[in-house]
Scaffold this motif. Structure first.
Motif, PDB file in Angstrom:
ATOM      1  N   LEU A   1       0.756  -1.118  -0.131  1.00 12.94           N
ATOM      2  CA  LEU A   1      -0.004  -0.003  -0.191  1.00 12.94           C
ATOM      3  C   LEU A   1       1.005   1.078   0.134  1.00 12.94           C
ATOM      4  O   LEU A   1       1.893   1.388   0.814  1.00 12.94           O
ATOM      5  N   VAL A   2       0.636   2.119  -0.901  1.00 13.34           N
ATOM      6  CA  VAL A   2       1.204   3.526  -0.985  1.00 13.34           C
ATOM      7  C   VAL A   2       0.409   4.503  -0.435  1.00 13.34           C
ATOM      8  O   VAL A   2      -0.854   4.792  -0.919  1.00 13.34           O
ATOM      9  N   ALA A   3       0.676   5.011   0.617  1.00 18.53           N
ATOM     10  CA  ALA A   3      -0.078   6.077   1.358  1.00 18.53           C
ATOM     11  C   ALA A   3       0.411   7.505   1.387  1.00 18.53           C
ATOM     12  O   ALA A   3       1.604   7.907   1.776  1.00 18.53           O
ATOM     13  N   LEU A   4      -0.399   8.380   0.906  1.00 24.66           N
ATOM     14  CA  LEU A   4       0.093   9.875   0.575  1.00 24.66           C
ATOM     15  C   LEU A   4      -0.640  10.808   1.587  1.00 24.66           C
ATOM     16  O   LEU A   4      -1.912  10.976   1.602  1.00 24.66           O
ATOM     17  N   HIS A   5       0.271  11.515   2.269  1.00 23.09           N
ATOM     18  CA  HIS A   5      -0.242  12.408   3.302  1.00 23.09           C
ATOM     19  C   HIS A   5      -0.797  13.724   2.634  1.00 23.09           C
ATOM     20  O   HIS A   5      -0.766  13.938   1.342  1.00 23.09           O
ATOM     21  N   GLY A   6      -1.645  14.443   3.419  1.00 24.83           N
ATOM     22  CA  GLY A   6      -2.073  15.873   2.887  1.00 24.83           C
ATOM     23  C   GLY A   6      -1.127  17.066   3.027  1.00 24.83           C
ATOM     24  O   GLY A   6       0.116  16.820   3.561  1.00 24.83           O
ATOM     25  N   CYS A   7      -1.793  18.249   2.929  1.00 27.72           N
ATOM     26  CA  CYS A   7      -1.159  19.338   3.137  1.00 27.72           C
ATOM     27  C   CYS A   7      -0.533  19.741   4.401  1.00 27.72           C
ATOM     28  O   CYS A   7      -1.314  19.393   5.336  1.00 27.72           O
ATOM     29  N   THR A   8       0.439  20.322   4.945  1.00 30.79           N
ATOM     30  CA  THR A   8       1.067  20.569   6.334  1.00 30.79           C
ATOM     31  C   THR A   8       1.172  19.388   7.084  1.00 30.79           C
ATOM     32  O   THR A   8       1.552  19.288   8.259  1.00 30.79           O
ATOM     33  N   GLU A   9       1.129  18.257   6.448  1.00 31.03           N
ATOM     34  CA  GLU A   9       1.824  16.904   7.036  1.00 31.03           C
ATOM     35  C   GLU A   9       3.022  16.428   6.392  1.00 31.03           C
ATOM     36  O   GLU A   9       3.443  17.049   5.596  1.00 31.03           O
ATOM     37  N   ASN A  10       3.526  15.276   7.019  1.00 27.71           N
ATOM     38  CA  ASN A  10       4.421  14.842   6.593  1.00 27.71           C
ATOM     39  C   ASN A  10       4.210  13.043   6.592  1.00 27.71           C
ATOM     40  O   ASN A  10       3.294  12.792   7.173  1.00 27.71           O
ATOM     41  N   ASP A  11       5.357  12.386   6.156  1.00 30.39           N
ATOM     42  CA  ASP A  11       5.014  10.826   6.059  1.00 30.39           C
ATOM     43  C   ASP A  11       4.888  10.316   7.466  1.00 30.39           C
ATOM     44  O   ASP A  11       4.105   9.432   7.739  1.00 30.39           O
ATOM     45  N   VAL A  12       5.676  10.944   8.339  1.00 29.92           N
ATOM     46  CA  VAL A  12       5.661  10.330   9.790  1.00 29.92           C
ATOM     47  C   VAL A  12       4.348  10.686  10.375  1.00 29.92           C
ATOM     48  O   VAL A  12       3.676   9.835  11.175  1.00 29.92           O
TER      49      VAL A  12
ATOM     50  N   ARG B   1      -2.515  -7.100   9.598  1.00 30.37           N
ATOM     51  CA  ARG B   1      -3.222  -7.743   8.234  1.00 30.37           C
ATOM     52  C   ARG B   1      -2.069  -8.202   7.329  1.00 30.37           C
ATOM     53  O   ARG B   1      -2.534  -8.665   6.257  1.00 30.37           O
ATOM     54  N   GLY B   2      -0.677  -8.083   7.411  1.00 32.93           N
ATOM     55  CA  GLY B   2       0.085  -8.588   6.633  1.00 32.93           C
ATOM     56  C   GLY B   2       0.356  -8.167   5.357  1.00 32.93           C
ATOM     57  O   GLY B   2       0.217  -8.623   4.186  1.00 32.93           O
ATOM     58  N   PHE B   3       0.754  -6.461   5.396  1.00 33.14           N
ATOM     59  CA  PHE B   3       1.098  -6.085   4.021  1.00 33.14           C
ATOM     60  C   PHE B   3       2.087  -5.071   4.426  1.00 33.14           C
ATOM     61  O   PHE B   3       2.394  -4.829   5.441  1.00 33.14           O
ATOM     62  N   ILE B   4       2.976  -4.639   3.349  1.00 32.70           N
ATOM     63  CA  ILE B   4       3.940  -3.567   3.286  1.00 32.70           C
ATOM     64  C   ILE B   4       3.023  -2.238   3.093  1.00 32.70           C
ATOM     65  O   ILE B   4       2.383  -2.274   2.186  1.00 32.70           O
ATOM     66  N   VAL B   5       3.796  -1.247   3.959  1.00 35.16           N
ATOM     67  CA  VAL B   5       2.994  -0.018   3.476  1.00 35.16           C
ATOM     68  C   VAL B   5       4.201   1.213   3.284  1.00 35.16           C
ATOM     69  O   VAL B   5       5.110   1.010   4.145  1.00 35.16           O
ATOM     70  N   VAL B   6       4.125   1.852   2.497  1.00 37.92           N
ATOM     71  CA  VAL B   6       5.187   2.891   2.201  1.00 37.92           C
ATOM     72  C   VAL B   6       4.452   4.288   2.066  1.00 37.92           C
ATOM     73  O   VAL B   6       3.506   4.379   1.671  1.00 37.92           O
ATOM     74  N   PHE B   7       5.088   5.359   2.635  1.00 42.60           N
ATOM     75  CA  PHE B   7       4.554   6.619   2.917  1.00 42.60           C
ATOM     76  C   PHE B   7       5.612   7.731   2.125  1.00 42.60           C
ATOM     77  O   PHE B   7       6.804   8.100   2.983  1.00 42.60           O
ATOM     78  N   PRO B   8       5.541   8.042   1.064  1.00 40.99           N
ATOM     79  CA  PRO B   8       6.406   9.045   0.453  1.00 40.99           C
ATOM     80  C   PRO B   8       6.119  10.236   1.210  1.00 40.99           C
ATOM     81  O   PRO B   8       5.086  10.756   1.558  1.00 40.99           O
ATOM     82  N   ASP B   9       7.330  11.240   1.159  1.00 43.75           N
ATOM     83  CA  ASP B   9       7.267  12.700   1.833  1.00 43.75           C
ATOM     84  C   ASP B   9       7.500  13.685   0.862  1.00 43.75           C
ATOM     85  O   ASP B   9       8.287  13.506  -0.011  1.00 43.75           O
ATOM     86  N   GLN B  10       6.353  14.580   0.869  1.00 41.89           N
ATOM     87  CA  GLN B  10       6.608  15.733   0.018  1.00 41.89           C
ATOM     88  C   GLN B  10       7.619  16.604   0.553  1.00 41.89           C
ATOM     89  O   GLN B  10       7.625  16.882   1.548  1.00 41.89           O
ATOM     90  N   SER B  11       8.404  17.096  -0.480  1.00 43.71           N
ATOM     91  CA  SER B  11       9.514  17.894   0.146  1.00 43.71           C
ATOM     92  C   SER B  11       9.065  19.451   0.007  1.00 43.71           C
ATOM     93  O   SER B  11       8.048  20.087  -0.639  1.00 43.71           O
TER      94      SER B  11
END
Length: 338
Positions: free
Chosen positions: A79-90, A105-115
């Motif tokens: 699962l690729v999870a994309l944050h909103g404005c004024t947020e970061n990946d953490v 539930r047994g899956f990989i999740v990745v959180f890209p971080d907007q620069s």
């Protein structure tokens, strides 16, 4: 170009610095959340990872979670999870509880971080035309991060998904349009339709046609789950219907190339529900003539610009709403890519 550019080595010193800062922020955030007792259950037993991806469109950091059930050689979903404005990946990880859910539930999740260099408010730059096309801009970066994770871990290629909130919700819709050959299904929380028309002057059907054309030879029906609060002051609540309308048109055309209502924007089932002690909501399902439930929509009564079911440790969390993370994952698992 039509595909993500190959990985390039990121500057090592900068990469180490960013990863170190991310780790410190994550540790502090988890500690503070644990003190107030409001954070999602800690993802125990698995492994957090971080990295950097670079292509011609730019450079972005990311972090993710590998569940303890992972075994190299045995494919699991991503699962690729994309944050909103004024947020970061953490922060988005804490808000959604997705790492803890990935462990259960047994899956990989990745959180890209907007620069912040790309956008000072850390919004994904979805209004730019270059960020609505395959092989260009931020879609190419997100697809590149996805490909990088696939190269490092054993990922089930039929079960790769994208979801996001607000600007991240808009980008997740864009990822479903630009890379339907990668993402099996997508989710949008307080997001917008493809080529988001904030003034709502253009019909969702037109957006749906444009999305179908952008898919090109990769066109296929993409399942979508949508969450929207009825008291959202940032995104018009009617935008949820526009997302449904766009995808109904896109999926209809993708089935056989004809605008013949194989899928339409009229719900086939409408169910009223309530979170115990929390918000009421309306859950609508839209199916194809073949019986496939391609679109689901949750309209949440009285909810603002928030993540439903999200941790109260975040300004954007609404624990009284339905569990968007769990409901999205249930929806995703029911929709592997053909």
């Amino acid at each position: 170009m039509s595909d993500p550019s190959p990985d390039r080595p990121a500057p090592t010193r900068l990469s180490r610095f960013r990863r170190g800062v991310t780790a410190v922020i994550a540790a502090v955030a988890l500690l503070v959340a644990g003190v107030v007792g409001a954070a999602p259950a800690h993802a125990a037993g698995g492994t957090y990872f971080s990295g950097t991806y670079t292509n011609l469109a730019g450079i972005r950091d990311y972090h993710g979670y590998l569940p303890s059930s992972y075994r190299a050689g045995t494919p699991i979903p991503l699962l690729v999870a994309l944050h909103g404005c004024t947020e970061n990946d953490v922060g988005f990880d804490l808000l959604t509880g997705l790492s803890a859910l990935a462990e259960r539930r047994g899956f990989i999740v990745v959180f890209p971080d907007q620069s912040v260099l790309a956008n000072p408010a850390q919004c994904w730059n979805w209004p730019l035309t270059t960020n609505q096309r395959r092989g260009y801009g931020e879609p190419s970066i997100i697809a590149g991060i996805t490909t990088q994770i696939r190269s490092r871990y054993t990922v089930d290629a039929r079960r790769i998904y994208a979801t996001g909130v607000s600007a991240g919700g808009v980008l997740s819709v864009i990822m479903g349009v630009t890379y339907p050959d990668i993402y099996a299904a997508v989710g949008s929380v307080a997001g917008c339709e493809y080529e988001c028309d904030v003034l709502q002057l253009r019909s969702p059907d037109r957006a749906g046609l444009d999305a179908y054309r952008e898919m090109g030879g990769r066109a296929r029906p993409v399942p979508v789950i949508v969450f929207q609060g009825t008291a959202d002051l940032v995104v018009r609540p009617s935008t949820a219907d526009r997302i449904v309308g766009q995808w109904a048109q896109t999926d209809d055309l993708a089935i056989d190339g004809l605008d013949d209502n194989d899928v339409d924007a009229v719900p086939d089932t409408v169910v009223r529900g309530q979170v115990p002690g929390g918000r009421t909501f309306t859950h609508s399902t839209y199916t194809s003539t073949g019986g496939a439930a391609l679109i689901e929509q949750y309209l949440i009564d009285g909810a603002g610009h928030v993540y439903p079911g999200g941790c109260s440790c975040s300004l954007y969390g609404d624990p009284s709403g339905p569990d968007a993370s769990g409901l999205s994952w249930d929806f995703f698992l029911a929709h592997p890519r053909p």
